[in-house]
Write an enzyme that holds these catalytic residues in place. Structure first.
Site, PDB file in Angstrom:
ATOM      1  N   LYS A  69     105.066   7.489  18.962  1.00  0.00           N
ATOM      2  CA  LYS A  69     106.250   7.302  19.801  1.00  0.00           C
ATOM      3  C   LYS A  69     106.321   5.922  20.453  1.00  0.00           C
ATOM      4  O   LYS A  69     107.406   5.378  20.652  1.00  0.00           O
ATOM      5  CB  LYS A  69     106.317   8.384  20.887  1.00  0.00           C
ATOM      6  CG  LYS A  69     106.741   9.748  20.371  1.00  0.00           C
ATOM      7  CD  LYS A  69     107.018  10.702  21.525  1.00  0.00           C
ATOM      8  CE  LYS A  69     107.564  12.024  21.039  1.00  0.00           C
ATOM      9  NZ  LYS A  69     107.982  12.899  22.161  1.00  0.00           N
TER      10      LYS A  69
ATOM     11  N   ASP B 279     114.195  12.925  24.723  1.00  0.00           N
ATOM     12  CA  ASP B 279     113.383  13.914  25.430  1.00  0.00           C
ATOM     13  C   ASP B 279     113.965  14.248  26.806  1.00  0.00           C
ATOM     14  O   ASP B 279     114.013  15.414  27.201  1.00  0.00           O
ATOM     15  CB  ASP B 279     111.943  13.425  25.585  1.00  0.00           C
ATOM     16  CG  ASP B 279     111.138  13.564  24.306  1.00  0.00           C
ATOM     17  OD1 ASP B 279     111.464  14.447  23.489  1.00  0.00           O
ATOM     18  OD2 ASP B 279     110.171  12.795  24.120  1.00  0.00           O
TER      19      ASP B 279
END
Length: 277
Positions: A64, A101
């Site tokens: 990520k 997210d």
């Protein structure tokens, strides 16, 4: 049309099950594939995906943060968070990264608690990892007046607060019970309470019974924290919805259809981890 999820390892990912359900439900001629990429191969593999017909990919651990160096463009939100979880390739093959997210976190709460007013009081966030970074940014953007951030390693919480700035108050882990006073929202982003991990030791006595309690863990679906909060009458929100909602923007960008998070989808994805309502 091809999309997928990159990680190392990747077998644990529920994303193929999730996106595969939507592809079937909406009758879309496309695939969503797990793509195992070792860290040392990340840059070269990212350069080849568009040529292989991929419209984009999701990103999971451990890529990520490191994938950001391989992208042509990163939006402001992902830069603030310091991580990318969704990548879109345009027609020329250029890559754009964002992070959904925080969006998934907020939408999960609103789906369960539509009257939630993030501006009405402090939020207590437990943990200072990657998920906590995205959640803190999302909470600030939602107007939370104060974020009380706690982590077992104080330095990590201080680093998070320094990186993203904003109305963050660092509270020592030993004072976590007292931090709940006047809180409007409690968020556990740690692994405490997950299957195979110790429970989160948190005394909810000082927490208002109107405060929402949420846990991003979804195995088990009802963690000890959520069970304790529900027993005293607090509204609670489980973690599986965050996973489902964060997937929506990517699916729409790759396949051109805005998907819905339904009870049927939830049950289908939970079956992939042996979970049940």
């Amino acid at each position: 049309m091809r999309a997928g999820v990159i990680g190392w390892p990747i077998d644990h990912s529920l994303s193929p099950r999730l996106h595969g359900y939507w592809l079937d439900q909406y009758g879309i001629d496309g695939t969503y594939e797990p793509i195992a990429i070792a860290p040392e191969d990340l840059d070269a593999r990212m350069a080849s995906l568009s040529g292989e017909g991929f419209r984009g990919v999701n990103v999971t651990v451990p890529h990520k943060e490191t994938v950001m160096a391989s992208l042509d463009q990163i939006d402001d939100l992902a830069r603030r968070i310091g991580a990318v979880n969704t990548i879109v390739f345009d027609e020329s093959g250029k890559s754009s990264g964002t992070n959904t997210d925080g969006y998934g976190f907020i939408q999960n709460i609103l789906q369960s608690q539509p009257d939630m007013d993030f501006k009405s009081g402090p939020a207590v966030v437990l943990g200072a990892g990657g998920a906590a970074r995205a959640i803190c940014v999302a909470l600030m953007d939602a107007g939370v007046p104060e974020i009380r951030l706690l982590n077992r390693t104080l330095e990590r919480a201080q680093g998070l607060a320094s990186d993203i700035s904003g109305p963050i108050t660092i509270v020592d882990w030993s004072k976590r019970n007292r931090a709940l006073g006047e809180a409007n929202l409690v968020v556990n982003t740690t692994t405490l309470g997950m299957v195979g991990k110790p429970a989160l030791e948190l005394d909810l006595s000082d927490l208002a019974d109107t405060a929402c309690v949420t846990d991003i863990v979804y195995a088990p679906l009802e963690t000890p924290l959520l069970k304790a909060a529900a027993l005293r009458g607090n509204p609670v929100v489980g973690g599986i919805g965050m996973l489902l909602h964060q997937a929506r923007p990517g699916f729409e960008a790759w396949f051109g259809h805005a998907p819905e998070v339904t009870l049927e989808l939830r049950a289908h994805v939970l079956a992939g981890v042996g979970g049940k309502e």
